[in-house]
Design a protein around this motif. Structure first.
Motif, mmCIF file in Angstrom:
data_model
loop_
_atom_site.group_PDB
_atom_site.id
_atom_site.type_symbol
_atom_site.label_atom_id
_atom_site.label_comp_id
_atom_site.label_asym_id
_atom_site.label_seq_id
_atom_site.Cartn_x
_atom_site.Cartn_y
_atom_site.Cartn_z
ATOM 1 N N LYS A 1 -10.368 -7.194 -26.451
ATOM 2 C CA LYS A 1 -9.020 -7.016 -26.985
ATOM 3 C C LYS A 1 -8.127 -8.225 -26.726
ATOM 4 C CE LYS A 1 -9.208 -1.987 -26.437
ATOM 5 N NZ LYS A 1 -8.558 -0.784 -25.857
ATOM 6 N N SER A 2 -8.691 -9.286 -26.224
ATOM 7 C CA SER A 2 -7.891 -10.475 -25.942
ATOM 8 C C SER A 2 -7.433 -11.127 -27.253
ATOM 9 C CB SER A 2 -8.708 -11.471 -25.118
ATOM 10 O OG SER A 2 -8.026 -12.697 -24.998
ATOM 11 N N SER A 3 -6.234 -11.683 -27.241
ATOM 12 C CA SER A 3 -5.722 -12.364 -28.432
ATOM 13 C C SER A 3 -6.541 -13.606 -28.751
ATOM 14 C CB SER A 3 -4.258 -12.741 -28.227
ATOM 15 O OG SER A 3 -4.107 -13.592 -27.095
ATOM 16 N N VAL A 4 -7.078 -14.250 -27.734
ATOM 17 C CA VAL A 4 -7.926 -15.419 -27.951
ATOM 18 C C VAL A 4 -9.188 -15.023 -28.709
ATOM 19 C CG1 VAL A 4 -9.224 -17.259 -26.830
ATOM 20 C CG2 VAL A 4 -7.000 -16.551 -25.906
ATOM 21 N N GLN B 1 -9.491 -12.495 -30.698
ATOM 22 C CA GLN B 1 -9.113 -12.139 -32.063
ATOM 23 C C GLN B 1 -9.010 -13.373 -32.949
ATOM 24 O OE1 GLN B 1 -5.550 -9.787 -31.854
ATOM 25 N NE2 GLN B 1 -6.557 -8.063 -30.827
ATOM 26 N N TYR B 2 -8.404 -14.431 -32.428
ATOM 27 C CA TYR B 2 -8.339 -15.679 -33.196
ATOM 28 C C TYR B 2 -9.727 -16.277 -33.380
ATOM 29 C CZ TYR B 2 -3.240 -15.768 -32.854
ATOM 30 O OH TYR B 2 -1.907 -15.471 -32.966
ATOM 31 N N SER C 1 -11.512 -14.582 -36.192
ATOM 32 C CA SER C 1 -11.011 -15.027 -37.495
ATOM 33 C C SER C 1 -11.620 -16.368 -37.896
ATOM 34 C CB SER C 1 -9.487 -15.131 -37.464
ATOM 35 O OG SER C 1 -8.897 -13.885 -37.133
#
Length: 311
Positions: A113-116, A118-119, A122
């Motif tokens: 669930k880390s934002s890193v 997620q990027y 993508s």
């Protein structure tokens, strides 16, 4: 009177249901007509052409149906076609294995669930969005020793690497790597979706019982994603027949006939030598194989989601 009223009331939903179905059918007719024109009509023309010796070289025998299976008999005796079918099987199995391995491995690493993360997910999806021709041009640059940044980096490190696409031992692997780079995000996306639906209770219970990460992966995570992994493999196996742009731009079927798959051989027969009937017969066989694989995918998907069979 009451029974009559009840009978009339019970008839109203039936007529409304029929009217609704009729409206749905009328709404689908334009789409079905377009589908008929752009899909079934060309497929029928392809099948009819495969039954004839249609050729621009000899127009006098173009539409001769006296021996409709002559093209298919010749294909069974055509060593070059049989070799192309073997090459197609090699390329398909190689690309599917590499895509499933790369996609599953990265999905396990990026599951969080880390934002890193997620990027990062993508970024890894970008190759799947690039048109196949552009992907082929990108890897054409990478595989060309004169302009390749990969070769420049290796030369700077004191290493040398010959052109992979001109070596008969590495040409097919070069195609497989380029195809894997473009399509492993499909497996990555599907496995990530399956991992997000993994219940947390079995994992927590296993860790409380002292199970290691490898044991959790082997006995809980992999059995959970196995059905999705099989479906991904079947879908990618079907799509592996569409590696034409990579072969056309990177190797042109060479060196020799090392990377000449069935659809590329059909292309050369139809457009290079103008044997349209023979090339259409090759396309019909490929279409039959893809249709058979599609039936397997449909049947497996239906069985995997059938709660009665799974109990």
């Amino acid at each position: 009177m009451r029974s009559t009223a009840r009978g009339n009331a019970s008839c109203i939903p039936v007529s409304w249901e029929q009217s609704r179905n009729r409206s749905f059918l009328l709404g689908l007719l334009p789409a079905l007509a377009v589908l008929l024109v752009i899909t079934l009509a060309p497929a029928l023309a392809l099948f009819v052409t495969s039954l004839t010796p249609l050729s621009l070289v000899d127009p006098t025998v173009s539409f001769n149906f006296s021996d409709p299976l002559v093209n298919f008999r010749q294909l069974m005796q055509d060593e070059r076609f049989l070799d192309s079918a073997i090459t197609q099987c090699k390329l398909s199995l190689l690309t599917v294995a590499m895509q499933l391995t790369a996609g599953t491995s990265l999905a396990l690493l990026l599951n969080g669930k880390s934002s890193v993360l997620q990027y990062a997910r993508s970024v890894f999806l970008i190759p799947m969005l690039i048109p196949p021709v552009v992907v082929a041009l990108i890897w054409k640059i990478i595989y060309s020793p004169d302009i390749s940044p990969l070769h420049r980096l290796l030369e700077f490190s004191g290493l040398t690497l010959e052109a992979l696409t001109t070596n008969p031992h590495t040409a097919l692997w070069a195609i497989a790597v380029a195809d894997t780079w473009q399509w492993f995000p499909f497996t990555l996306l599907m496995i990530l979706a399956s991992l997000h639906m993994l219940p947390a209770d079995p994992v927590e219970a296993a860790r409380m019982d002292g199970a290691s990460r490898i044991q959790v992966l082997r006995y809980i995570v992999l059995p959970h994603v196995r059905p999705v992994l099989v479906v991904c493999g079947l879908f990618r196996l079907i799509d592996s027949f569409k590696a034409f742009p990579l072969i056309y731009i990177l190797t042109d079927g060479g060196p020799g006939n090392v990377t000449e798959v069935s659809n590329y051989y059909g292309f050369t027969q139809a457009f290079n030598f103008s044997y349209w009937g023979y090339g259409s017969a090759i396309a019909v066989l490929i279409l039959a194989g893809v249709f058979f694989l599609s039936l397997i995918v449909t049947q497996f998907t239906r069985n995997s989601h059938d709660p009665i069979k799974n109990t």
